[in-house]
Design a protein around this motif. Structure first.
Motif, PDB file in Angstrom:
ATOM      1  N   LYS A   1     -20.655  41.188-124.033  1.00  0.00           N
ATOM      2  CA  LYS A   1     -19.302  40.993-124.558  1.00  0.00           C
ATOM      3  C   LYS A   1     -18.454  42.260-124.561  1.00  0.00           C
ATOM      4  O   LYS A   1     -17.233  42.174-124.512  1.00  0.00           O
ATOM      5  CB  LYS A   1     -19.379  40.441-125.994  1.00  0.00           C
ATOM      6  CG  LYS A   1     -20.101  39.113-126.122  1.00  0.00           C
ATOM      7  CD  LYS A   1     -19.425  38.024-125.320  1.00  0.00           C
ATOM      8  CE  LYS A   1     -20.139  36.691-125.461  1.00  0.00           C
ATOM      9  NZ  LYS A   1     -19.525  35.647-124.595  1.00  0.00           N
ATOM     10  N   THR A   2     -19.083  43.439-124.657  1.00  0.00           N
ATOM     11  CA  THR A   2     -18.303  44.669-124.788  1.00  0.00           C
ATOM     12  C   THR A   2     -18.781  45.717-123.787  1.00  0.00           C
ATOM     13  O   THR A   2     -19.943  45.727-123.376  1.00  0.00           O
ATOM     14  CB  THR A   2     -18.416  45.252-126.203  1.00  0.00           C
ATOM     15  OG1 THR A   2     -19.792  45.550-126.487  1.00  0.00           O
ATOM     16  CG2 THR A   2     -17.885  44.265-127.233  1.00  0.00           C
TER      17      THR A   2
ATOM     18  N   LYS B   1     -11.860  47.311-115.466  1.00  0.00           N
ATOM     19  CA  LYS B   1     -11.542  46.483-116.650  1.00  0.00           C
ATOM     20  C   LYS B   1     -11.315  45.028-116.266  1.00  0.00           C
ATOM     21  O   LYS B   1     -11.794  44.112-116.953  1.00  0.00           O
ATOM     22  CB  LYS B   1     -10.298  47.027-117.352  1.00  0.00           C
ATOM     23  CG  LYS B   1     -10.539  48.236-118.227  1.00  0.00           C
ATOM     24  CD  LYS B   1      -9.256  48.613-118.965  1.00  0.00           C
ATOM     25  CE  LYS B   1      -9.480  49.742-119.944  1.00  0.00           C
ATOM     26  NZ  LYS B   1      -8.239  50.106-120.679  1.00  0.00           N
ATOM     27  N   LYS B   2     -10.584  44.813-115.169  1.00  0.00           N
ATOM     28  CA  LYS B   2     -10.310  43.439-114.745  1.00  0.00           C
ATOM     29  C   LYS B   2     -11.583  42.720-114.316  1.00  0.00           C
ATOM     30  O   LYS B   2     -11.800  41.557-114.668  1.00  0.00           O
ATOM     31  CB  LYS B   2      -9.294  43.409-113.609  1.00  0.00           C
ATOM     32  CG  LYS B   2      -8.937  41.980-113.181  1.00  0.00           C
ATOM     33  CD  LYS B   2      -7.977  41.948-112.028  1.00  0.00           C
ATOM     34  CE  LYS B   2      -7.587  40.500-111.709  1.00  0.00           C
ATOM     35  NZ  LYS B   2      -8.773  39.624-111.492  1.00  0.00           N
TER      36      LYS B   2
ATOM     37  N   LEU C   1     -14.605  43.304-115.296  1.00  0.00           N
ATOM     38  CA  LEU C   1     -15.389  43.022-116.500  1.00  0.00           C
ATOM     39  C   LEU C   1     -14.796  41.839-117.267  1.00  0.00           C
ATOM     40  O   LEU C   1     -15.528  40.958-117.734  1.00  0.00           O
ATOM     41  CB  LEU C   1     -15.430  44.258-117.400  1.00  0.00           C
ATOM     42  CG  LEU C   1     -16.167  45.486-116.848  1.00  0.00           C
ATOM     43  CD1 LEU C   1     -16.008  46.657-117.808  1.00  0.00           C
ATOM     44  CD2 LEU C   1     -17.640  45.185-116.626  1.00  0.00           C
ATOM     45  N   LYS C   2     -13.477  41.833-117.378  1.00  0.00           N
ATOM     46  CA  LYS C   2     -12.812  40.755-118.121  1.00  0.00           C
ATOM     47  C   LYS C   2     -13.069  39.394-117.496  1.00  0.00           C
ATOM     48  O   LYS C   2     -13.165  38.379-118.196  1.00  0.00           O
ATOM     49  CB  LYS C   2     -11.306  41.025-118.191  1.00  0.00           C
ATOM     50  CG  LYS C   2     -10.556  40.076-119.108  1.00  0.00           C
ATOM     51  CD  LYS C   2      -9.091  40.470-119.232  1.00  0.00           C
ATOM     52  CE  LYS C   2      -8.349  39.530-120.178  1.00  0.00           C
ATOM     53  NZ  LYS C   2      -6.918  39.897-120.308  1.00  0.00           N
ATOM     54  N   ASP C   3     -13.193  39.353-116.168  1.00  0.00           N
ATOM     55  CA  ASP C   3     -13.469  38.086-115.482  1.00  0.00           C
ATOM     56  C   ASP C   3     -14.794  37.473-115.933  1.00  0.00           C
ATOM     57  O   ASP C   3     -15.014  36.273-115.759  1.00  0.00           O
ATOM     58  CB  ASP C   3     -13.494  38.297-113.963  1.00  0.00           C
ATOM     59  CG  ASP C   3     -12.107  38.538-113.383  1.00  0.00           C
ATOM     60  OD1 ASP C   3     -11.118  38.226-114.069  1.00  0.00           O
ATOM     61  OD2 ASP C   3     -12.021  39.056-112.248  1.00  0.00           O
TER      62      ASP C   3
ATOM     63  N   GLY D   1     -15.848  37.879-119.140  1.00  0.00           N
ATOM     64  CA  GLY D   1     -15.782  37.800-120.598  1.00  0.00           C
ATOM     65  C   GLY D   1     -16.174  39.076-121.304  1.00  0.00           C
ATOM     66  O   GLY D   1     -16.473  39.055-122.504  1.00  0.00           O
TER      67      GLY D   1
ATOM     68  N   GLU E   1     -15.105  42.662-122.748  1.00  0.00           N
ATOM     69  CA  GLU E   1     -13.933  43.422-123.174  1.00  0.00           C
ATOM     70  C   GLU E   1     -14.264  44.919-123.195  1.00  0.00           C
ATOM     71  O   GLU E   1     -15.295  45.333-123.722  1.00  0.00           O
ATOM     72  CB  GLU E   1     -13.481  42.988-124.566  1.00  0.00           C
ATOM     73  CG  GLU E   1     -12.261  43.727-125.082  1.00  0.00           C
ATOM     74  CD  GLU E   1     -11.899  43.345-126.501  1.00  0.00           C
ATOM     75  OE1 GLU E   1     -10.925  43.931-127.038  1.00  0.00           O
ATOM     76  OE2 GLU E   1     -12.591  42.492-127.080  1.00  0.00           O
ATOM     77  N   THR E   2     -13.362  45.721-122.633  1.00  0.00           N
ATOM     78  CA  THR E   2     -13.529  47.179-122.683  1.00  0.00           C
ATOM     79  C   THR E   2     -13.032  47.680-124.028  1.00  0.00           C
ATOM     80  O   THR E   2     -11.836  47.634-124.319  1.00  0.00           O
ATOM     81  CB  THR E   2     -12.750  47.854-121.542  1.00  0.00           C
ATOM     82  OG1 THR E   2     -13.212  47.355-120.287  1.00  0.00           O
ATOM     83  CG2 THR E   2     -12.933  49.363-121.584  1.00  0.00           C
TER      84      THR E   2
END
Length: 345
Positions: free
Chosen positions: A170-171, A195-196, A198-200, A202, A204-205
């Motif tokens: 998650k992080t 960041k993008k 990772l966000k894909d 789920g 979060e940075t």
């Protein structure tokens, strides 16, 4: 087959398609081979001029295609997925979750080698989302011996042939190396890309630092992020053999167990991967500069497994050499291409 009166056909299985013709409206199969006749079907059949029907005669030890498809379904069905109802002898499996789809390819082949039956699945290590089709099952003939389906069960074994590993991480913390970035001489174009990606999945940075080329600072930043409890630590840049590139050494000195420095993947050969193993296992990744500008790299191949909490072994990375060459297509189609398909089998 046996021939019976249509009025007596309820509960029997049709042996061939029956076409309904309504001039100017339709000419298509109204009832398919394998359909089990219902009471409400009888008036329709009679209106189609079908006063007699050829139906399958149930015999001991012989299974109908729907029954056999259900057995194949049960051999496949893992957590995080559901099956459709049997239709024309076929059952499909659908994902209920976001995750990494995994196929036991060897056991799947053992079932398909038996003949008269088939299970077709999407490629193992595919990223899937709710509603995605995973596999389809059916037998080839209308009926099959029960004994043959027992052979399928034995070939498949006790565990599902298919499973989904849900995304767990998650992080993340990102350490951006390079004195030119820290001093503001150039804009940081690496971090937004990571960041993008990772966000894909789920992730979060929650922590980001600019370390410059100070190896001790990189080491301290990794250790601090581990103490703060992030699930994943990513170091961007500084991965080559230039004297000022300190990232691989920092990852080693921070106490991580190094899995690899280098991977048989282009782009992405200078990947570094290790694991910190204190209160929990935390992946530490050193990403080469290609991740900043190439559409698909080694990072895209390993990130789904990392996001799903699957620890990557050196031999799995070595296997990526088969299919690990990106062809650099003018329009990138990844993941709908050969890149990375040979690895992680």
């Amino acid at each position: 087959m046996k021939l019976i009166k249509t009025e007596e056909a309820a509960g029997h299985v049709l042996c061939h398609d029956l076409t309904q013709i309504i001039p100017g409206v339709t000419k298509d199969a109204r009832f398919r081979k394998g359909h089990i006749v219902q009471e409400e079907d009888i008036p329709v059949l009679l209106s189609m001029g079908k006063e007699n029907l050829y139906v399958w005669e149930k015999k001991e030890g012989i299974l109908h295609e729907d029954e056999a498809a259900e057995i194949l379904r049960d051999l496949c069905l893992g957590k995080g997925m559901h099956a459709t109802s049997a239709k024309e002898g076929k059952i499909e499996l659908i994902s209920d979750v976001d995750g990494l789809f995994l196929v036991d390819a060897k056991r799947l082949m053992n079932v398909n080698l038996l003949g008269d039956m088939m299970i077709a699945a999407r490629h193992t290590n595919s990223v899937v989302h709710p509603g995605d089709k995973l596999a389809g099952t059916r037998i080839i003939p209308l009926v099959i011996e029960e004994e043959k389906m027992k052979e399928a069960k034995n070939a498949a074994g006790s565990q599902p042939l298919l499973k989904i590993a849900p995304f767990k991480l998650k992080t993340a913390g990102i350490i951006t190396t390079g004195s030119e970035v820290k001093k503001g001489l150039i804009q940081d174009q690496f971090t937004p890309v990571v960041k993008k990606k990772l966000k894909d999945f789920g992730i979060e940075t929650v922590k980001h630092v600019l370390s410059g080329d100070d190896k001790d600072f990189i080491v301290q930043s990794i250790q601090d992020m581990e103490k703060e409890g992030v699930d994943l630590i990513v170091c961007t840049g500084g991965m080559s053999v230039d004297p000022d590139d300190r990232t691989p050494g920092a990852i080693k000195e921070c106490g991580a167990r190094i899995v690899t420095y280098g991977a048989p993947v282009l782009p992405g050969a200078m990947l570094c991967l290790g694991y910190l193993e204190q209160e929990k296992t935390v992946p530490v990744i050193g990403l080469p500069g290609c991740v900043m500008y190439a559409k698909a790299t080694v990072f895209d191949l390993i990130l789904p497994r990392i996001a799903a909490g699957i620890e990557i072994e050196k031999k799995e990375l070595a296997a990526l050499g088969h299919g690990g060459l990106c062809l650099g297509c003018p329009v990138c189609r990844y993941p709908e291409c050969s890149f990375g398909k040979g690895g992680f089998a």
